[in-house]
Scaffold this motif. Sequence first.
Motif, mmCIF file in Angstrom:
data_model
loop_
_atom_site.group_PDB
_atom_site.id
_atom_site.type_symbol
_atom_site.label_atom_id
_atom_site.label_comp_id
_atom_site.label_asym_id
_atom_site.label_seq_id
_atom_site.Cartn_x
_atom_site.Cartn_y
_atom_site.Cartn_z
ATOM 1 N N VAL A 11 34.626 32.265 44.767
ATOM 2 C CA VAL A 11 34.710 33.653 45.202
ATOM 3 C C VAL A 11 33.346 34.054 45.729
ATOM 4 N N SER A 12 33.273 34.426 46.993
ATOM 5 C CA SER A 12 31.994 34.840 47.575
ATOM 6 C C SER A 12 31.664 36.263 47.155
ATOM 7 N N LYS A 13 30.360 36.535 47.091
ATOM 8 C CA LYS A 13 29.922 37.874 46.710
ATOM 9 C C LYS A 13 29.923 38.781 47.934
ATOM 10 N N SER A 14 30.223 40.060 47.694
ATOM 11 C CA SER A 14 30.298 41.044 48.762
ATOM 12 C C SER A 14 29.037 41.901 48.770
ATOM 13 N N LYS A 15 28.602 42.294 49.974
ATOM 14 C CA LYS A 15 27.468 43.207 50.095
ATOM 15 C C LYS A 15 27.891 44.672 50.017
ATOM 16 N N SER A 16 29.177 44.884 49.958
ATOM 17 C CA SER A 16 29.680 46.261 49.889
ATOM 18 C C SER A 16 29.441 46.852 48.499
ATOM 19 N N THR A 17 29.201 48.173 48.448
ATOM 20 C CA THR A 17 28.958 48.850 47.163
ATOM 21 C C THR A 17 30.144 49.699 46.721
ATOM 22 N N ASP A 18 31.252 49.626 47.435
ATOM 23 C CA ASP A 18 32.427 50.394 47.013
ATOM 24 C C ASP A 18 33.102 49.699 45.845
ATOM 25 N N VAL A 19 34.233 50.263 45.434
ATOM 26 C CA VAL A 19 34.926 49.761 44.244
ATOM 27 C C VAL A 19 35.368 48.316 44.425
ATOM 28 N N ILE A 20 35.898 47.994 45.617
ATOM 29 C CA ILE A 20 36.386 46.628 45.857
ATOM 30 C C ILE A 20 35.223 45.638 45.877
ATOM 31 N N GLY A 21 34.111 46.063 46.495
ATOM 32 C CA GLY A 21 32.951 45.186 46.528
ATOM 33 C C GLY A 21 32.397 44.897 45.153
ATOM 34 N N GLN A 22 32.303 45.954 44.295
ATOM 35 C CA GLN A 22 31.813 45.761 42.929
ATOM 36 C C GLN A 22 32.744 44.851 42.131
ATOM 37 N N LEU A 23 34.043 45.032 42.337
ATOM 38 C CA LEU A 23 35.009 44.197 41.628
ATOM 39 C C LEU A 23 34.888 42.734 42.063
ATOM 40 N N GLN A 24 34.742 42.547 43.353
ATOM 41 C CA GLN A 24 34.621 41.175 43.863
ATOM 42 C C GLN A 24 33.345 40.505 43.350
ATOM 43 N N ASN A 25 32.222 41.238 43.304
ATOM 44 C CA ASN A 25 30.970 40.673 42.820
ATOM 45 C C ASN A 25 31.049 40.314 41.344
ATOM 46 N N SER A 26 31.678 41.179 40.544
ATOM 47 C CA SER A 26 31.827 40.896 39.109
ATOM 48 C C SER A 26 32.693 39.665 38.899
ATOM 49 N N PHE A 27 33.757 39.565 39.652
ATOM 50 C CA PHE A 27 34.643 38.414 39.523
ATOM 51 C C PHE A 27 33.925 37.134 39.967
ATOM 52 N N ALA A 28 33.127 37.242 41.053
ATOM 53 C CA ALA A 28 32.387 36.068 41.538
ATOM 54 C C ALA A 28 31.379 35.601 40.502
ATOM 55 N N THR A 29 30.703 36.549 39.822
ATOM 56 C CA THR A 29 29.739 36.181 38.781
ATOM 57 C C THR A 29 30.435 35.484 37.621
ATOM 58 N N MET A 30 31.584 35.976 37.252
ATOM 59 C CA MET A 30 32.334 35.359 36.159
ATOM 60 C C MET A 30 32.745 33.928 36.511
ATOM 61 N N VAL A 31 33.284 33.747 37.733
ATOM 62 C CA VAL A 31 33.711 32.410 38.149
ATOM 63 C C VAL A 31 32.519 31.465 38.240
ATOM 64 N N GLN A 32 31.383 31.998 38.719
ATOM 65 C CA GLN A 32 30.186 31.164 38.832
ATOM 66 C C GLN A 32 29.711 30.683 37.465
ATOM 67 N N SER A 33 29.738 31.574 36.460
ATOM 68 C CA SER A 33 29.336 31.191 35.103
ATOM 69 C C SER A 33 30.266 30.144 34.533
ATOM 70 N N MET A 34 31.548 30.326 34.751
ATOM 71 C CA MET A 34 32.511 29.345 34.262
ATOM 72 C C MET A 34 32.284 27.985 34.924
ATOM 73 N N ASN A 35 32.009 28.025 36.238
ATOM 74 C CA ASN A 35 31.788 26.753 36.942
ATOM 75 C C ASN A 35 30.518 26.054 36.468
ATOM 76 N N ILE A 36 29.485 26.859 36.119
ATOM 77 C CA ILE A 36 28.248 26.248 35.612
ATOM 78 C C ILE A 36 28.507 25.518 34.307
#
Length: 640
Positions: A353-378
Amino acid sequence: MNRIRKSFSAKLCITLLLLGVPIFLTTLGVLFTKSHNMVRNEAIGRANSILSATVQKLERQLMAIETATHAYQWMVKRHSNTDSLLAITNRVVTLNPRVDGCSISAEPYEYSNFGKYMSVYTIRKNDTIQSVYEEDYDYHSQKWYSSPKTKGPRWVAYSDQDDTLGLTLDGMIASYGMPLYDNDSTIWGIISSDLSLLRLSIMMQKEKPYPNSYVMMIDEDGRYFVHPNTWLLFKHTIFENTDKEEHADIIALAYKMTNGKEGNMNVTIDGERCLVCYKPVPGTTWSLAIVCPNNEILAGYHQLTAIVIALIIFGLIIIMTLSYKTASEAMKPLHALLEKTQCIADGNMEVFVSKSKSTDVIGQLQNSFATMVQSMNIHMGIEQYTIEQTAKRNEELSKAIEQAQEAEKQKTIFIQNVTHQIRTPLNIIVGFIQVLSDTTINTSDSPLNDDISEEDAKSIINTMFHNAVMLYRMVLMLYDSSDTGMSQELMTTARHETVNCYTLAQETIKYISRSFPESHIDIVMNVPQNQTIRTNHLFMMRTLREIIYNSAKYSDGQHIKLIIEQTDTTVKFIVEDIGKGISEEIREQMFKFFTKVDVLSEGLGLGLPLAKRHAQNLGGDLTLDTTYTEGCRFVIEVPK
């Protein structure tokens, strides 16, 4: 939710329109401008390239004619008879295909029997060469005669219509004239070689960068003598009928060309804009130019204009369509996140999941999800890495075990081989000792003389000596192959002894003859008999002895040669025999320790590897000459 969707869609649509349309129009504008410059620069480069090639061809033509004229100048003497002068002009034209005509003309009354004028001329016409005495006419006033006379060797262009001759070149002529001097440095005549400008013009007009482009050439006065419009040739100059105010560009071009400048400029010729590239002709006062109409140069650019306009229209339509679709599908990222969440729930962890540069609700949700997936992958990656490293170490251990088992197997085979090789000669020696003992017991006086003949006794002694030598060789090889032997060899192979090559060869053959008395070994000295080398006598002897021992052992024993040669820095000991040789499949293995050429033959597989090691430690090498096919040929090369 509807409020968020409308707000997000409106923001996305406005952003795309405000950013996309100006960028698109700016990019096309820059592209359009750059393409115009690129087309013009390409046209200039293309025209200059053809211009330079044409000038080079013309220069070669002119230089060839100049060289021919200079080459025959020394042959022309003032008091030569006129027939000789005529023959010289004929020779210049005949031997030089680039020369269309050649003349030798004398000063007034130089030849009294001809009167005021004496001129001989040879011309090339229609693949034929004609030589004549020219008719009387006032050639002294002609430019081709007067200019070289007053200014020295030079090129002159003129029209043959100015002459009143019956035999001349058609059209315009370029003539290279040189003064002819008397012994007191007095000019008595002119030798000139001619080049048909008509033929030259036809050749140059073939060099066209564009279909309607053409070549023109003018002299220092601006006269045309190469131009597609033949009406202008020699009758008009580039300055004529040109208004200085209305056609200032043509006047500027004319001054630059007549002053020997080089460059390019845009000029309006006959109402049409043209690119003119000009360059002086080396060795002359002429200037050559290529004229290229702008409408041909920019033909592709005009097509590009229509394409750009079409791109603008279609581009705007596409941007508006994409903006509308993007706004209507603004919520699709949420669906994508849902799909990836479902994949993780199903056990598929290879989700990015790529991180979004947007600061709206969808962008924040996408960034949080990307961080979670990245941690799991690590964490999963660390576990996978641990598993891979464990498997890798297990594989390395497995290979190490296999290598150890193989080494153990080789060691067992080697020990068995050593035991067998030593047991055989020992059994022979013990057997012969028993024979000698039994003979001694059964006889009272002289057993060796009575029960065993002298020949048998000698055979027994030779056999025992041979086997004793074999034992000594094997023991010596075992010691040399050990770590202790290797260390001792490295300490004692310093090249501090002066060894005579011939003496070394004799000692070696004498040693081999004791083990192989029936063998025949020739020494071929291609070096002086007192030739010496700086080496270690012991290890040089061992190396040479091992190679000759093998030749005596495995060949017919009767055609062995020891050849000694030298180079600038080395001496070669070449051992050559006639026999079955060594097959190709084992040549790469024969210098490896414990490898035998023939598993059924005697030996430990140490002789050749040790001999090669000795040679290398002495600063040289031992090689097999694979070009020799009648047996074996080994080369020991060591420094002098």
